[in-house]
Design an enzyme around this catalytic site. Sequence first.
Site, mmCIF file in Angstrom:
data_model
loop_
_atom_site.group_PDB
_atom_site.id
_atom_site.type_symbol
_atom_site.label_atom_id
_atom_site.label_comp_id
_atom_site.label_asym_id
_atom_site.label_seq_id
_atom_site.Cartn_x
_atom_site.Cartn_y
_atom_site.Cartn_z
ATOM 1 N N GLU A 171 0.897 -1.167 0.000
ATOM 2 C CA GLU A 171 0.000 0.000 0.000
ATOM 3 C C GLU A 171 0.924 1.203 0.000
ATOM 4 O OE1 GLU A 171 -1.140 3.259 1.329
ATOM 5 O OE2 GLU A 171 -1.598 2.268 3.220
ATOM 6 N N CYS B 129 -1.507 8.825 3.447
ATOM 7 C CA CYS B 129 -1.331 8.237 2.123
ATOM 8 C C CYS B 129 -2.538 8.487 1.232
ATOM 9 C CB CYS B 129 -1.055 6.740 2.241
ATOM 10 S SG CYS B 129 -2.276 5.841 3.200
#
Length: 518
Positions: A255, A294
């Site tokens: 990720e 993120c």
Amino acid sequence: MTDCISLSHYIADRWVGGGEGRSLHSAIDGAVVAQMPGTADIAAILHHARTIGGPALRAMTFRERGQMLRALAGALTERKDELYALSSLTGATKGDSAFDIEGGIGTFFVYASKAKAMPDAHVLPESGRETISKGDFLGQHILTPLTGVAVHINAYNFPVWGMLEKLAPTLLAGMPAVVKPATVGGYLTEAAFRIIIESGVLPQGAVQLLLGDTGDLLDRLDGQDSVAFTGSANTANRLKAHPNVVGKTVRFAAEQDSLNASILGPDADEGTPEFDLFVKEVVREMTQKAGQKCTAIRRILVPGKSIDAVQSAVVARLARVTVGDPREGGTRLGALAGLAQRDDVIANVERLKTEANVVVGGTIPDLGDALAGGAYYDATLLRCNDPLGSEIVHSVEAFGPVATLMPYADVDEAIAIANAGQGSLALSIFSHDRAAIARLAIGTAPFHGRIMIVDRDNAEFATGHGAALPHLQHGGPGRAGGGAELGGVIGMMPYLQRSAIQGSNGMIEAIEGLRGHG
């Protein structure tokens, strides 16, 4: 002044080490707050997980493991004030800390609830029976836990949530985990980990904590092991290309940070509810966790006719944002995680400036001598007037309170600009035009893991562009890493093996009904 914390690994059900390694500093003022331990015994960690932790977890049913998660969530809730006290040292405001701490605990609660719908058995059936012949001979896909170790390599931006969002699906799946937090802010992860251990809920060997260097960890993994990584694309590419990871077909899920976008619809002129909602969300994403998410909005896509109005509105709202000590109630924008992280943001803003102009920010605020050692950076808005003719604004991320404003001419151009990020975790659309929304969503979906659509009717209930929810997958294609965390069973898939069972209906039922200990 906080006393220096001597951190320890947690290996084979005991705390190991003392302050022999790197010093960790407060993001607020630069004071030393913790000392890392020395190197860890990697072989001992993996042996204990495989021989003690794995068998203990696999002896439990899915529902029993769900009950275990609920008990852990309760234990963390009872002692969360301890985590809030440390969280401020990472530069987080109280609201930022809640995003990290409450979000992580909430993930445990959600996965505990998901377990209620799972069988009280050791096998998780997937879909229904398949008829493969005329007689009593059928096919059924089943999911069972891998017999190895789940290695979690986490990022610095969410010391609590980053650990818990990986642990929840891993433990429910029935795999033991080795948690490797980022060194920056590692003292907060260790504190949350201690609460988990001191709860007494987990069987021996279920979780271990590895601080600092991973040593030869990746060299010791095999095809029954799984690695879940969160962080930069460069680091992810280096790890996933490790010869042993490739040679042993070690499961690797990444990720990665991405250039997420938010799109203001062509109908959302100044004065509409969607315009105001969009501006508010952009500023929240720029300032929450000091932009260190993120999923944060990095590219602000607006109709060309509205770009000046959006710019003025964002600048006006940013002017009301107070930068400073995150422990102060009025602070909206705290510090970055550390001076190294701030240096990285400064360097990347300079790269962005080759294709975009700074509208506001781009400077280090003067907050006085008491905070001079802190990692503060002003909220920074840039503007790129030719996004389709640019490359750096779609490939370079300043991982802080930084975003770039970009105009588009029509819906097709908005889709092209959004997709120029080459794969993102999250996209949001603010519009009341259903036809435009449908085109935008369908056109951007192949490049985005999650799309949030907000208008005047649902804004009250919207969860936010940057919120990764345990109910939905968290991940994205291309630059975002191609992984898929959370999302219920989706998040458990890196830790489960799918097997196609062929046999009579009675035989398959016997396999699916296997339960109890033994």
